[in-house]
Design a protein around this motif. Structure first.
Motif, PDB file in Angstrom:
ATOM      1  N   GLU B 141       0.843  -1.200   0.000  1.00 52.03           N
ATOM      2  CA  GLU B 141       0.000   0.000   0.000  1.00 52.03           C
ATOM      3  C   GLU B 141       0.878   1.251   0.000  1.00 52.03           C
ATOM      4  N   GLU B 143       1.303   5.161   1.198  1.00 56.77           N
ATOM      5  CA  GLU B 143       0.815   6.208   2.103  1.00 56.77           C
ATOM      6  C   GLU B 143       0.487   7.450   1.253  1.00 56.77           C
ATOM      7  N   ASN B 229       6.089   3.876   1.606  1.00 63.53           N
ATOM      8  CA  ASN B 229       6.049   3.797   3.067  1.00 63.53           C
ATOM      9  C   ASN B 229       7.285   4.386   3.724  1.00 63.53           C
ATOM     10  N   GLY B 577      -2.143   3.954  -5.512  1.00 63.12           N
ATOM     11  CA  GLY B 577      -2.430   3.380  -4.198  1.00 63.12           C
ATOM     12  C   GLY B 577      -1.577   2.193  -3.820  1.00 63.12           C
ATOM     13  N   LYS B 578      -0.959   1.571  -4.812  1.00 59.23           N
ATOM     14  CA  LYS B 578      -0.164   0.372  -4.524  1.00 59.23           C
ATOM     15  C   LYS B 578       1.130   0.421  -5.316  1.00 59.23           C
TER      16      LYS B 578
END
Ligand code: FAD
Ligand code: SF4
Ligand code: SF4
Lengths: 380, 666
Positions: B141, B143, B229, B577-578
Motif C-alpha cells: 500500500e 501512504e 512507506n 495506491g499500490k
C-alpha cells in the motif's frame, strides 16, 4: 610530417580551446609586446602555419610566467605552445646567438653563464659550508642554482642562507662543484626533444640527487624548485623551497630574529613560486617575524602578482619593445606604497628589479633584496 | 517441482541491427537442437505485437513452459516479454533474455565470429531458463502523502500541484521563510515580470492550503522505509517566538539591541537586520525568528536588564524557553527541491571579489536593483560621504561556469540571460551609464531569450567578446584586463563597477540529502536523475523525485516545468495506491546462515537486518531481507561467505550452469 603536426594539436590539446581570450587577457607582456598567445593557439591548429608562427619574434617575449595556463578555463597550457614553437626554432638552429651560447654552455659547463664548472663553488670561499656526501644521510640537500652560484650580484643569497642555516643548527649539505643546471630555463627556451638537453639534465640530476640519502631537496630559486617539483618524476626525496624550510625553523623557534629592521617592506610574489606553485604565505610569514618591519601589500599581489619578466629565457633574449618594462611598473607601484625595501624570493627578480630601480632613479628611496639577505641581517 | 522443460527460443532480427552481423537462421537452427527446446523461431521484430503473438500462441498451442528471447538488453524489453508470458498464462519469471544486440551484433564486425558467439549466448540462456522458478509479484500500500524538501519555487510549485490534486503535502524548508533564490530577484528574464509579484501569491497559497503542512526553519533528520512507506523525522528548530502569538508587527525587530547590526542573508549581507528578524517583508510565514548565534540573551544569557524584544512585543510572543521539536510522519513519496548555491567568487581571486567593494556578484546586484533591497532599488556603491553612482559598469560572464580550473565544466544556463536582464535594469536606472558585457559565448536558447538579447543590445549594452583574465585597482577605478578577441586587441578597461556573473553550484550541504535518501551525484555534483532523457525527475531510489536546480542549473520556467513533472510522478504513485515490489529479491537460507552480518554491511539499500531466531531451542542470529527494500542487485549474494543468501532467478544453481554453457571452465 602530418602525423607529427597532428601530435602538436594533440600534445597541446589545441582543439579544446574555446577562444575565450583569458590567456591573452592575463598575459602580462601584452602591454609592451605584440604577443597574443590566444591567436597563436588558434593559428597553431593550422599545421601549415607552424613554421611561420615559430619565426615570429614575439614568441620570445613570453616570460613563461604561466598566467595563461592558470587562467585557461579549459585546462590548456598556452605557454607550452609557445615553448613548442621555440623548439621548432631550436631544432632548426635559427636562434639568437645569446640563446645558443647559453644552451651550449649548459651542455659543456652545466650552467648557462659560460662559467667553468670547476668554479661553481667559488662563492663558498671563507664560509663554513657543509657539503653533502653521496650515500650519507642528510636532512636537507641544498640546490644553489647557476645564477646564484656565478653571478656576483646574487651570490649573497647563498651566502646568507649558509649563515642562517648554520645559526639554526640545521642538518644540511650543499652539492658543491657536482651541481648542474636544473634545466628550467633550458626547457623554457625550447630545448625539449626526447634526446634533447633538458631530458639529459633531468636524467643526470635525478641520478645525482638519488645518490644522496636526502630527505628533502631544498631549492633556493623558485625556477629550480618548480622544475624539480613538477618535471622530475623520479626523485626519491621531497622537494621544497627554502622559504618553506625557513618558515619551519622560525615556527619551531629554531631561529631567532633579534635585530630590529625598521623598513617598510613590500613582497613581490615570484611567478614560479606563487602562481605556479601556490607558495604565498611562507615568505610573508618569514618577513612578518622580523622585529620592526612594516609589511605592506601590492594591489596586484599573490595570484595577481605582476611578472618581473625575468623568466622564460628572458635573461638571454632582449625584447624589442621600448615600452616601459613590467619591473619598472612594479617598482613604481612599490614606491607609491612608500616601501623602502622590495623583498623577493628569486634571483631573477633581484636582477630585474635592481635594473628597474636604477632606470627609474629610485636608488635613494628603495632597494631590492632577497629574503635570505634580509634574514641574514636580522639574525646577526 | 519443475515439470519437464519445454522451451521456446525466439531470435530477433531487430530490423537489421542483429541480422546484419549475426546469421539469425543459423542461430535458430542451432537453438532448436539444444536439449529441452521444443520450438525455435526467428522474426524481424520480436517486440512488435505479431512478434509477441508468436510467443503467446506457442505457449498455448505447444504447451511451452519456458521462453528465451534472444534480442536486445533486458533493460529494453524484459518487461514487454514478461507481460506476454503472463498474458498467455505462464509465470512471467519463466523468461530469460539472451542479449544478441548490445553484447554481440553491435560490438562485432565479423559475421562468422559474431554468429558463433550468438550461439553460445543462446545456449547459455537455454541452460539457465530450464532452472528458473516461478516468482510472485507482491504489492504494498502507498501512504497517500508527499514530503517535499526545499521551499524555493520548485518546492512551492510541486507542493501546490500535489495538494490541489487532493493529497497531503509536508513541505520542509530550512530557512525561516519560503521563497528560495527567486524571492531575492527583482525582475525575471526574459519578460521582466516582477519576481515578488508572481511568487508571493504562490507562497501565500502554500501557507493557507488545507492539504499542505508547512514547516519552515526545519530540517529532515531521518528517513527510513521504502517507496510508498517512508517514515520521516523532522526537526523544527526553536524560533524562540511563539508563532501562534506572533502577528508579524515587527516592533521587536526595531527594538532589538542589535537592530541594523547584523548582515542580512536575504540581502546577500549588504543590508542589516537585528538578532530577531523577518528575512524580508513578504516572508511566509510572516513570523519573526531569533538568530540563536547572534542574540545577546541566547549567547551570553544577558541582554541589558531584560531583553528589549520581550519588553516590546505586544503579543507576548517571545519565548526563550522554546525547544526544538521533533515531528514524525509517514509519506509515500519524496520530492527533493533543495536548489543551488551561487559560485563562491573568492575562488577566482584574480577578479578581486571580497577585496574590492565595487566587485559584486550578480546576486548582490539583484538586491541593489530591487526596491526591497538595501538601497531601495538605487544602484549606489559605498556609504555615506563616499557613496557614488557608478557610470562605467562591466559584467564578466562565466565566473565559475565552463571552467575546469575551478572544477565546474558545465554551463550554468541562466547567467547569459540574467546578465542581459540586469544590464537592462541598470541602464534603466542609470541611463547615462556605459554598460558592457565581457563574454565568450551568449547562450540565448529559451523561448523569448534571443529576442530579449537583441533588445538589450539595441538599448546600448555593449557586448565585448573576450573573457577577462583579471581585475585590479588603479586610483579610484578598477581595471579589467581582457582581450577583445574579435579585434585581437588587448584592453585595460577602467570601470567603476565590476559585476561577476556567477554560476550555479550544488549546495555546500548537498551531502545531507545524499546521506538521508541515498541519492547519487552526476559528474557535476548535482543530484543524479535516473535517466537524463527518459526519467529526468526520477532517482535511483524508488519514490524519490527531483525538482529544480537540485538536479542541475536551470531557469524558473524549466524549474517550474520540472516541479510539475516531479509532482505528477509522485501523484501517479499516490493515486495508484499500490506499488509492486521487486520479485527477484534476495532471500536467506536461515538453516545455513551464520549471522556474520557481512551482507548487512554490503547492502547499499539497507535492506538486510540481523534478527534472532529460535533454531531447535537455541537462539541464533541470522540475516533477514526486507523484500520491499531489496532492489535485487545481488551484492549480498556475491559477498556471502557461506552461500546462504541467494537472489531469486540468479541463484548459484541457476547461473553456474549458465556460465558453464558459455564454455567457461570452472
Ligand atoms: C543572479 C541570478 C539571477 C537570476 N535571474 C533569473 C531570472 O531572471 N529568471 C529566471 O527564470 N531565473 C533566474 N535565475 C535562476 C533562478 O534563481 C532559479 O531558476 C530558481 O531559483 C530555482 O529554484 P529552486 O527552487 O530549484 O532553488 P532555490 O531557489 O535555491 O530554492 C531551494 C530552497 O530549498 C531550501 N533548502 C535547501 N536545502 C534544504 C534542506 N536540506 N532542507 C530544507 N530546505 C532546504 C533552500 O533554503 C531554498 O529555500 C537567477 C539566478 C541567479 C543566481
Ligand atoms: S584561455 Fe584557454 S580556452 Fe581561452 S583562448 Fe586561451 S587557450 Fe583558449
Ligand atoms: S606564460 Fe606568461 S608571458 Fe607567456 S604567454 Fe603565458 S601569460 Fe604571457
Amino acid at each position: 610530417m602530418n602525423t607529427e603536426l597532428q601530435s602538436f594539436i594533440q600534445k597541446y590539446d589545441l582543439l579544446g580551446c574555446v577562444q575565450c581570450g583569458r590567456c591573452t587577457g592575463g598575459c602580462p607582456v601584452t602591454v609592451r609586446t605584440n604577443l597574443n598567445v590566444r591567436r597563436i593557439v588558434y593559428d597553431s591548429i593550422n599545421e601549415s602555419m607552424l613554421e611561420d608562427l615559430a619565426k615570429l619574434p614575439e614568441i620570445w617575449d613570453c616570460t613563461t610566467c604561466n598566467t595563461c595556463a592558470v587562467r585557461c578555463p579549459k585546462g590548456l597550457k598556452p605557454v607550452e605552445v609557445l615553448i613548442g614553437l621555440r623548439n621548432i626554432m631550436v631544432e632548426s638552429g635559427i636562434i639568437q646567438p645569446t640563446v645558443r651560447d647559453a644552451l651550449e654552455s649548459v651542455f659543456r659547463e652545466g650552467n648557462p653563464w659560460n662559467k667553468p664548472k670547476a668554479r661553481r663553488s667559488d662563492w663558498m670561499e671563507g664560509l663554513e659550508v657543509k657539503i653533502a656526501e653521496p650515500g650519507k644521510k642528510v636532512e636537507n640537500l641544498i640546490f644553489v642554482c647557476c645564477t646564484i652560484a656565478y653571478d656576483p650580484k646574487v651570490q649573497v643569497i647563498a651566502k646568507n642562507l649558509v649563515k642562517v642555516l648554520n645559526k639554526a643548527g640545521v642538518d644540511y649539505g650543499f652539492i658543491g662543484d657536482d651541481e648542474v643546471c636544473c634545466g628550467s630555463e633550458v626547457y623554457a627556451m625550447g630545448e625539449l626533444g626526447e634526446e634533447g638537453l633538458f631530458e639529459m639534465l633531468v636524467e643526470d640530476n635525478t641520478e645525482l640527487f638519488n645518490s644522496y640519502e636526502a630527505e628533502r631537496i631544498v631549492a633556493i630559486s623558485p625556477h629550480c624548485y618548480s622544475v624539480f617539483k613538477n618535471q622530475y618524476p623520479d626523485l626519491k626525496a621531497e622537494v621544497i623551497h627554502y622559504t618553506q624550510l625557513l618558515k619551519e625553523l622560525l615556527a619551531d623557534n629554531k631561529l631567532e630574529l633579534k635585530k630590529e629592521l625598521s623598513q617598510k617592506i613590500v613582497f613581490h610574489d615570484p611567478c614560479y613560486l606563487g602562481k605556479q606553485n601556490n607558495i604565498f604565505d611562507e615568505p610573508r610569514y618569514i618577513l612578518s617575524q622580523i622585529p620592526g618591519v612594516e609589511l605592506v601589500e601590492f594591489d596586484r599581489s599573490r595570484e595577481r602578482s605582476l611578472c618581473c619578466e625575468g623568466g622564460g629565457g628572458k635573461m638571454w633574449v632582449e625584447s624589442e619593445s621600448r615600452k616601459e618594462r613590467l619591473a619598472e611598473i612594479r617598482v613604481k607601484d612599490a614606491d607609491e606604497l612608500g616601501a623602502t625595501l622590495l623583498a623577493v624570493a628569486c634571483p631573477f627578480c633581484v636582477l630585474t628589479f635592481d635594473d628597474a630601480i636604477k632606470a627609474k632613479g629610485l636608488e635613494e628611496k628603495m632597494r631590492v633584496a632577497e629574503i635570505t639577505e634580509i634574514l641574514g641581517e636580522a639574525v646577526e | 517441482m519443475n515439470s519437464k522443460p519445454k522451451i521456446g527460443v525466439y531470435v530477433c532480427h531487430c530490423g537489421i541491427n542483429i541480422s546484419k552481423t549475426v546469421d539469425v537462421d543459423a542461430v535458430t537452427e542451432y537453438a532448436s537442437q539444444l536439449p529441452g527446446v521444443k520450438v525455435a523461431r526467428n522474426y524481424s521484430y520480436m517486440c512488435s505485437d505479431p512478434g509477441q503473438l508468436l510467443i503467446k500462441e506457442d505457449i498455448k498451442k505447444q504447451g511451452l513452459n519456458r521462453v528465451v528471447v534472444a534480442s536486445c538488453s533486458p533493460r529494453m524489453h524484459e518487461l514487454t516479454f514478461r507481460k506476454a508470458l503472463a498474458e498467455a498464462g505462464l509465470n512471467p519469471y519463466y523468461l530469460e533474455m539472451a542479449n544478441l544486440r548490445e553484447q554481440c551484433s553491435w560490438v562485432h564486425a565479423d559475421r562468422e565470429e559474431a554468429t558463433a558467439k550468438a550461439k553460445k549466448i543462446v545456449a547459455s540462456a537455454v541452460a539457465k531458463v530450464r532452472l528458473l522458478e516461478p516468482l510472485e509479484e507482491k504489492e504494498v500500500e502507498v501512504e497517500p502523502a508527499t514530503l517535499i524538501i526545499g521551499g524555493g519555487i520548485a518546492g512551492i510549485q510541486a507542493a501546490l500541484d500535489i495538494a490541489n490534486a487532493g493529497y497531503k503535502v509536508f513541505l520542509v524548508e530550512k530557512t525561516p521563510s519560503l521563497g528560495g533564490k527567486m524571492s531575492k530577484l527583482d525582475k525575471t528574464f526574459p519578460t521582466l515580470d516582477c519576481s515578488a509579484c508572481i511568487l508571493t501569491p504562490k507562497m501565500v497559497d502554500v501557507a493557507s492550503h488545507p492539504n499542505i503542512e508547512l514547516m519552515t526553519y526545519s530540517q529532515v533528520e531521518e528517513v527510513t522505509g521504502y517507496v510508498g512507506n517512508f517514515q520521516v523525522k523532522v526537526r523544527k528548530k526553536a524560533r524562540f517566538v511563539d508563532v501562534d502569538k506572533c502577528t508579524g508587527c515587527g516592533i521587536c525587530g526595531e527594538e532589538c539591541r542589535l537592530a541594523g547590526r547584523i548582515p542580512n542573508e536575504f540581502d546577500e549581507g549588504m543590508g542589516k537586520r537585528g538578532a530577531i528578524y523577518l528575512p524580508f517583508p513578504q516572508a511566509v510565514p510572516a513570523k519573526y525568528t531569533i538568530d540563536p548565534e547572534r542574540c545577546l540573551f541566547l549567547t551570553r544569557g544577558k541582554c541589558g536588564k531584560s531583553p528589549k524584544c520581550v519588553d516590546a512585543c505586544p503579543a507576548g510572543a517571545i519565548d526563550f524557553e522554546q525547544k526544538d521539536e521533533i515531528v514524525e510522519f509517514k509519506v509515500g513519496a519524496i520530492i527533493v527541491a533543495t536548489g543551488y548555491d551561487v559560485f563562491d567568487a573568492t575562488r577566482k581571486p584574480e577578479y578581486g571579489y571580497g577585496q574590492y567593494k565595487n566587485v559584486l556578484t550578480a546576486l548582490e546586484l539583484e538586491r541593489l536593483v530591487s526596491a526591497s533591497g538595501p538601497t531601495g532599488g538605487q544602484v549606489v556603491l559605498g556609504e555615506g560621504e563616499s557613496a557614488f553612482v557608478p557610470k562605467e559598469i562591466a559584467f564578466i560572464q562565466c565566473v565559475g561556469s565552463r571552467d575546469k580550473s575551478v572544477g565546474n565544466e558545465y554551463c550554468s544556463r541562466v547567467c547569459c540571460m540574467y546578465t542581459a536582464k540586469l544590464a537592462h535594469l541598470v541602464k534603466e536606472k542609470i541611463p547615462e551609464a556605459n554598460v558592457r558585457v565581457y563574454y565568450m559565448d551568449v547562450r540565448a536558447f529559451g523561448k523569448g531569450f534571443e529576442e530579449f538579447y537583441d533588445r538589450v543590445r539595441r538599448e546600448g549594452v555593449r557586448y565585448i567578446r573576450g573573457n577577462p583574465s583579471e581585475a585590479f585597482k588603479r586610483g579610484d577605478k578598477l581595471v579589467i584586463k581582457a582581450e577583445d578577441t574579435l579585434t585581437a586587441k588587448t584592453l585595460e578597461d577602467e570601470v567603476d563597477l565590476v559585476v561577476l556573473s556567477v554560476g550555479l553550484e550544488p549546495r555546500k550541504d548537498a551531502r545531507e540529502i545524499i546521506d538521508l535518501l541515498r541519492l547519487s551525484q552526476s559528474a557535476d555534483k548535482f543530484y543524479l536523475e535516473a535517466h537524463p532523457k527518459l526519467a529526468p525527475v526520477d532517482t535511483a531510489t524508488d519514490g524519490v523525485y527531483l525538482a529544480g536546480c537540485a538536479q542541475g542549473p536551470k531557469d524558473i520556467p524549466d524549474t517550474v516545468a520540472q516541479a510539475k513533472g516531479a509532482a505528477s510522478s509522485a501523484l501517479i504513485l499516490l493515486s495508484s495506491g499500490k506499488v509492486k515490489v521487486q520479485a527477484q529479491v534476495s532471500s536467506v537460507d536461515e538453516a545455513t546462515c551464520r549471522g556474520c552480518g557481512y551482507c548487512v554491511e554490503i547492502c547499499p539499500y539497507g535492506a538486510i537486518e540481523l534478527v534472532t531466531v529460535n533454531r531447535f531451542g537455541h537462539k541464533v542470529t541470522v540475516a533477514r531481507v526486507n523484500e520491499a527494500l531489496c532492489k535485487g542487485c545481488g551484492a549480498c549474494a556475491a559477498g556471502c561467505l557461506s552461500g546462504s543468501i541467494q537472489q531469486k532467478s540468479f541463484k548459484d544453481s541457476q547461473i553456474l550452469p549458465q556460465i558453464a554453457a558459455l564454455g567457461v571452465k570452472q
